[in-house]
Design a protein around this motif. Structure first.
Motif, PDB file in Angstrom:
ATOM      1  N   THR A   1       3.274  -0.514   5.054  1.00 47.58           N
ATOM      2  CA  THR A   1       2.044   0.267   5.155  1.00 47.58           C
ATOM      3  C   THR A   1       1.405   0.571   3.801  1.00 47.58           C
ATOM      4  OG1 THR A   1       3.346   2.316   5.253  1.00 47.58           O
ATOM      5  CG2 THR A   1       2.689   1.307   7.350  1.00 47.58           C
ATOM      6  N   MET A   2       2.036   0.131   2.722  1.00 46.21           N
ATOM      7  CA  MET A   2       1.458   0.343   1.394  1.00 46.21           C
ATOM      8  C   MET A   2       0.228  -0.533   1.210  1.00 46.21           C
ATOM      9  SD  MET A   2       4.953   0.589  -0.902  1.00 46.21           S
ATOM     10  CE  MET A   2       4.170  -0.094  -2.313  1.00 46.21           C
ATOM     11  N   LYS A   3      -0.736  -0.009   0.479  1.00 48.32           N
ATOM     12  CA  LYS A   3      -1.954  -0.791   0.215  1.00 48.32           C
ATOM     13  C   LYS A   3      -1.804  -1.620  -1.020  1.00 48.32           C
ATOM     14  CE  LYS A   3      -5.155   2.132   2.612  1.00 48.32           C
ATOM     15  NZ  LYS A   3      -6.476   2.606   2.691  1.00 48.32           N
TER      16      LYS A   3
ATOM     17  N   GLN B   1       0.785  -3.053  10.850  1.00 53.94           N
ATOM     18  CA  GLN B   1       1.063  -1.752  10.254  1.00 53.94           C
ATOM     19  C   GLN B   1       1.311  -0.684  11.318  1.00 53.94           C
ATOM     20  OE1 GLN B   1      -2.472  -1.838   7.747  1.00 53.94           O
ATOM     21  NE2 GLN B   1      -1.138  -1.808   5.951  1.00 53.94           N
TER      22      GLN B   1
ATOM     23  N   GLY C   1      -6.420   0.332  13.490  1.00 53.55           N
ATOM     24  CA  GLY C   1      -5.651  -0.232  12.384  1.00 53.55           C
ATOM     25  C   GLY C   1      -5.170  -1.640  12.642  1.00 53.55           C
ATOM     26  N   ASN C   2      -4.456  -2.178  11.658  1.00 60.11           N
ATOM     27  CA  ASN C   2      -3.841  -3.500  11.785  1.00 60.11           C
ATOM     28  C   ASN C   2      -2.595  -3.392  12.643  1.00 60.11           C
ATOM     29  OD1 ASN C   2      -5.700  -4.743  10.043  1.00 60.11           O
ATOM     30  ND2 ASN C   2      -4.516  -4.104   8.263  1.00 60.11           N
TER      31      ASN C   2
END
Length: 138
Positions: free
Chosen positions: A136-138, A93, A89-90
């Motif tokens: 963490t929302m897209k 995040q 992941g990033n």
């Protein structure tokens, strides 16, 4: 003085996330965690030996040992999952989700250590949770 050490901890935790993200690139995350653990082991034992703190080992109780073992297992599992998450992941995040540990710690400290929940602490934990959700929302 504890605030100074806490800020240093936060700074080095941030650097750890950046360095770890780069370090796990194209290698197995468990191997990366093992390498990191060897470095931590060498560093802390060097400090203990240089400062002459090894003599205090005789004062450690069975309860101390038990809970240090449990803490070590928790740390190891945290690092294993953290490095795997960083690999996939990033870092911004992953680090945000990892910091949910603060809110979880507050809850667990109330349950197990009988620490008082103040309005300030509840608001702070809520903001950490809200901030994590936002990041963490897209």
């Amino acid at each position: 003085m504890w605030i100074f050490y806490a800020l240093l901890s936060a700074l080095f935790a941030a650097l750890t996330a950046i360095f770890a993200k780069i370090g796990v690139t194209q290698i197995n995350s468990n191997l990366a965690t093992a390498i990191r653990t060897i470095i931590v082991l060498f560093l802390i034992w060097s400090i203990v030996l240089v400062k002459g703190e090894l003599k205090e080992i005789a004062n450690i109780s069975k309860q101390n040992i038990l809970f240090l073992i449990l803490s070590g297992i928790g740390t190891g599992l945290s690092w294993i999952f953290y490095f795997k998450a960083l690999q996939l992941g990033n870092v911004s995040q992953v680090a945000a989700i990892d910091k949910l540990s603060v809110a979880i710690t507050i809850i667990l400290s109330i349950i197990f250590l009988k620490e008082a929940l103040t309005v300030k602490t509840a608001i702070g934990a809520g903001l950490i949770i809200l901030g994590t959700l936002v990041l963490t929302m897209k």
